[in-house]
Motif scaffolding. Structure first.
Motif, PDB file in Angstrom:
ATOM      1  N   ASN A  50       0.842  -1.194   0.000  1.00 38.65           N
ATOM      2  CA  ASN A  50       0.000   0.000   0.000  1.00 38.65           C
ATOM      3  C   ASN A  50       0.879   1.246   0.000  1.00 38.65           C
ATOM      4  N   GLU A  51       0.230   2.391  -0.137  1.00 40.09           N
ATOM      5  CA  GLU A  51       0.914   3.678  -0.125  1.00 40.09           C
ATOM      6  C   GLU A  51       1.975   3.778  -1.216  1.00 40.09           C
ATOM      7  N   THR A  52       1.699   3.193  -2.359  1.00 39.54           N
ATOM      8  CA  THR A  52       2.567   3.358  -3.522  1.00 39.54           C
ATOM      9  C   THR A  52       2.207   4.657  -4.236  1.00 39.54           C
ATOM     10  N   PHE A  53       2.996   5.047  -5.218  1.00 33.61           N
ATOM     11  CA  PHE A  53       2.683   6.261  -5.966  1.00 33.61           C
ATOM     12  C   PHE A  53       1.368   6.110  -6.722  1.00 33.61           C
ATOM     13  N   ILE A  54       1.009   4.874  -7.057  1.00 38.25           N
ATOM     14  CA  ILE A  54      -0.275   4.629  -7.734  1.00 38.25           C
ATOM     15  C   ILE A  54      -1.432   4.870  -6.769  1.00 38.25           C
ATOM     16  N   ASP A  55      -1.279   4.449  -5.518  1.00 34.69           N
ATOM     17  CA  ASP A  55      -2.320   4.698  -4.515  1.00 34.69           C
ATOM     18  C   ASP A  55      -2.550   6.205  -4.345  1.00 34.69           C
ATOM     19  N   GLU A  56      -1.449   6.957  -4.285  1.00 34.87           N
ATOM     20  CA  GLU A  56      -1.564   8.411  -4.121  1.00 34.87           C
ATOM     21  C   GLU A  56      -2.284   9.036  -5.310  1.00 34.87           C
ATOM     22  N   TYR A  57      -1.950   8.565  -6.495  1.00 34.30           N
ATOM     23  CA  TYR A  57      -2.561   9.151  -7.692  1.00 34.30           C
ATOM     24  C   TYR A  57      -4.040   8.795  -7.802  1.00 34.30           C
ATOM     25  N   THR A  58      -4.395   7.554  -7.498  1.00 36.70           N
ATOM     26  CA  THR A  58      -5.809   7.177  -7.567  1.00 36.70           C
ATOM     27  C   THR A  58      -6.638   7.920  -6.513  1.00 36.70           C
ATOM     28  N   LYS A  59      -6.022   8.221  -5.368  1.00 37.92           N
ATOM     29  CA  LYS A  59      -6.718   9.044  -4.371  1.00 37.92           C
ATOM     30  C   LYS A  59      -7.026  10.418  -4.945  1.00 37.92           C
ATOM     31  N   ASP A  60      -6.051  11.001  -5.642  1.00 37.49           N
ATOM     32  CA  ASP A  60      -6.256  12.312  -6.261  1.00 37.49           C
ATOM     33  C   ASP A  60      -7.354  12.257  -7.317  1.00 37.49           C
ATOM     34  N   LEU A  61      -7.371  11.187  -8.113  1.00 32.17           N
ATOM     35  CA  LEU A  61      -8.409  11.055  -9.137  1.00 32.17           C
ATOM     36  C   LEU A  61      -9.791  10.940  -8.501  1.00 32.17           C
ATOM     37  N   HIS A  62      -9.866  10.218  -7.404  1.00 37.81           N
ATOM     38  CA  HIS A  62     -11.147  10.087  -6.704  1.00 37.81           C
ATOM     39  C   HIS A  62     -11.604  11.440  -6.162  1.00 37.81           C
ATOM     40  N   VAL A  63     -10.666  12.196  -5.592  1.00 40.79           N
ATOM     41  CA  VAL A  63     -10.991  13.537  -5.086  1.00 40.79           C
ATOM     42  C   VAL A  63     -11.463  14.435  -6.220  1.00 40.79           C
ATOM     43  N   LEU A  64     -10.737  14.411  -7.336  1.00 39.80           N
ATOM     44  CA  LEU A  64     -11.092  15.264  -8.468  1.00 39.80           C
ATOM     45  C   LEU A  64     -12.464  14.913  -9.028  1.00 39.80           C
ATOM     46  N   PHE A  65     -12.741  13.629  -9.155  1.00 39.31           N
ATOM     47  CA  PHE A  65     -14.042  13.206  -9.679  1.00 39.31           C
ATOM     48  C   PHE A  65     -15.167  13.657  -8.748  1.00 39.31           C
ATOM     49  N   THR A  66     -14.933  13.563  -7.445  1.00 34.76           N
ATOM     50  CA  THR A  66     -15.920  14.016  -6.458  1.00 34.76           C
ATOM     51  C   THR A  66     -16.162  15.521  -6.590  1.00 34.76           C
ATOM     52  N   LEU A  67     -15.103  16.286  -6.775  1.00 32.33           N
ATOM     53  CA  LEU A  67     -15.228  17.742  -6.897  1.00 32.33           C
ATOM     54  C   LEU A  67     -15.905  18.142  -8.212  1.00 32.33           C
ATOM     55  N   VAL A  68     -15.641  17.401  -9.267  1.00 37.92           N
ATOM     56  CA  VAL A  68     -16.319  17.650 -10.546  1.00 37.92           C
ATOM     57  C   VAL A  68     -17.823  17.491 -10.382  1.00 37.92           C
ATOM     58  N   LYS A  69     -18.232  16.476  -9.635  1.00 37.86           N
ATOM     59  CA  LYS A  69     -19.658  16.258  -9.393  1.00 37.86           C
ATOM     60  C   LYS A  69     -20.230  17.318  -8.438  1.00 37.86           C
ATOM     61  N   LYS A  70     -19.388  17.793  -7.521  1.00 38.91           N
ATOM     62  CA  LYS A  70     -19.840  18.773  -6.522  1.00 38.91           C
ATOM     63  C   LYS A  70     -20.079  20.145  -7.134  1.00 38.91           C
ATOM     64  N   TYR A  71     -19.165  20.570  -8.015  1.00 39.64           N
ATOM     65  CA  TYR A  71     -19.292  21.889  -8.652  1.00 39.64           C
ATOM     66  C   TYR A  71     -19.634  21.692 -10.126  1.00 39.64           C
ATOM     67  N   SER A  72     -20.866  21.287 -10.366  1.00 39.60           N
ATOM     68  CA  SER A  72     -21.275  20.846 -11.703  1.00 39.60           C
ATOM     69  C   SER A  72     -22.334  21.743 -12.341  1.00 39.60           C
ATOM     70  N   CYS A  73     -22.508  22.936 -11.803  1.00 38.94           N
ATOM     71  CA  CYS A  73     -23.581  23.819 -12.284  1.00 38.94           C
ATOM     72  C   CYS A  73     -23.469  24.082 -13.781  1.00 38.94           C
ATOM     73  N   TYR A  74     -22.311  24.518 -14.235  1.00 41.03           N
ATOM     74  CA  TYR A  74     -22.125  24.838 -15.660  1.00 41.03           C
ATOM     75  C   TYR A  74     -22.130  23.590 -16.517  1.00 41.03           C
ATOM     76  N   GLU A  75     -21.468  22.563 -16.047  1.00 40.66           N
ATOM     77  CA  GLU A  75     -21.381  21.330 -16.830  1.00 40.66           C
ATOM     78  C   GLU A  75     -22.760  20.708 -17.024  1.00 40.66           C
ATOM     79  N   THR A  76     -23.585  20.753 -15.980  1.00 37.39           N
ATOM     80  CA  THR A  76     -24.944  20.218 -16.078  1.00 37.39           C
ATOM     81  C   THR A  76     -25.785  21.025 -17.054  1.00 37.39           C
ATOM     82  N   LYS A  77     -25.607  22.343 -17.025  1.00 40.10           N
ATOM     83  CA  LYS A  77     -26.426  23.220 -17.863  1.00 40.10           C
ATOM     84  C   LYS A  77     -25.988  23.210 -19.322  1.00 40.10           C
ATOM     85  N   TYR A  78     -24.677  23.300 -19.554  1.00 41.51           N
ATOM     86  CA  TYR A  78     -24.184  23.466 -20.924  1.00 41.51           C
ATOM     87  C   TYR A  78     -23.662  22.176 -21.556  1.00 41.51           C
ATOM     88  N   LYS A  79     -23.427  21.153 -20.745  1.00 44.47           N
ATOM     89  CA  LYS A  79     -23.017  19.831 -21.238  1.00 44.47           C
ATOM     90  C   LYS A  79     -21.850  19.933 -22.233  1.00 44.47           C
TER      91      LYS A  79
END
Length: 217
Positions: A50-79
């Motif tokens: 555990n705690e490999t560089f891949i683990d760190e990167y996948t954590k970042d991707l999960h965070v980013l995907f969560t934030l994309v869904k959280k702040y999605s006002c424009y993306e939802t409207k304009y697609k």
């Protein structure tokens, strides 16, 4: 598990990462990169590691995907299928009542600031977005939006953005005519002070703007 030189690990990782440019990042590419890195870890490491560089990167991707869904006002409207183009615009329009300002939330909190820091850390190029639109102003950067919305966005947020690479010399358009944030907010001493504090050169800006106007004519 396959034994490969560590340099090869890095090469494969770079190939599977999401693009650096905010224009090129889609929700699908984030998910694909996540799955590809999970598979890569299965190939390169044992299940107990555990705690490999891949683990760190996948954590970042999960965070980013969560934030994309959280702040999605424009993306939802304009697609547009360019969620990083608008994510900081959405976040920094919080509480703004100017025409064409849209945001998912109405109050900027410390949690909002934490989200901004994570977005910039994972995708620094998000600061270069020109998706902002307020009244007759187009091609606004996240920094421009934050300055216009300074009654709702704490000044330390604007300072943080500048310190982390936001372009203080960005020009946007007002009715098709290029201008700079300080030309429109020249009476706002707090914003002017922040720019000067971080080395902004007014003469340099005016020279660049003059060159653009000359070439435009």
């Amino acid at each position: 598990m396959i034994e490969l030189p560590f340099d090869t690990h890095a090469l494969i990782h770079d190939y599977l990462k999401i693009p650096k440019s905010y224009h090129s990042i889609t929700s699908l590419k984030i998910k694909e990169s996540y799955v590809n890195h999970i598979n890569l870890k299965t190939i390169l490491y044992s299940k107990t590691q555990n705690e490999t560089f891949i683990d760190e990167y996948t954590k970042d991707l999960h965070v980013l995907f969560t934030l994309v869904k959280k702040y999605s006002c424009y993306e939802t409207k304009y697609k547009m299928n360019e969620p990083i183009s608008s994510i900081l615009i959405d976040l920094l329009c919080t509480g703004c009542t100017l025409p064409y300002a849209e945001s998912t939330y109405s109050v900027f909190t410390e949690n909002t600031f934490d989200d901004l820091k994570e977005i910039i850390r994972i995708v620094p190029d998000s600061l270069n977005s020109q998706f902002g639109h307020l009244r007759c102003r187009y091609l606004l950067s996240p920094l421009d939006i934050a300055c216009y919305n300074h009654r709702n966005i704490p000044l330390y947020v604007i300072k943080y953005m500048v310190k982390n690479g936001a372009d203080m010399y960005h020009f946007y358009e007002v009715n098709g005519y290029k201008t700079h944030i300080l030309q429109e907010m020249n009476r706002c001493e707090t914003i002017n002070h922040i720019y000067i504090q971080y080395g902004f050169d007014m003469n340099k800006m005016q020279e660049q703007l003059a060159v653009w106007h000359k070439s435009y004519k």
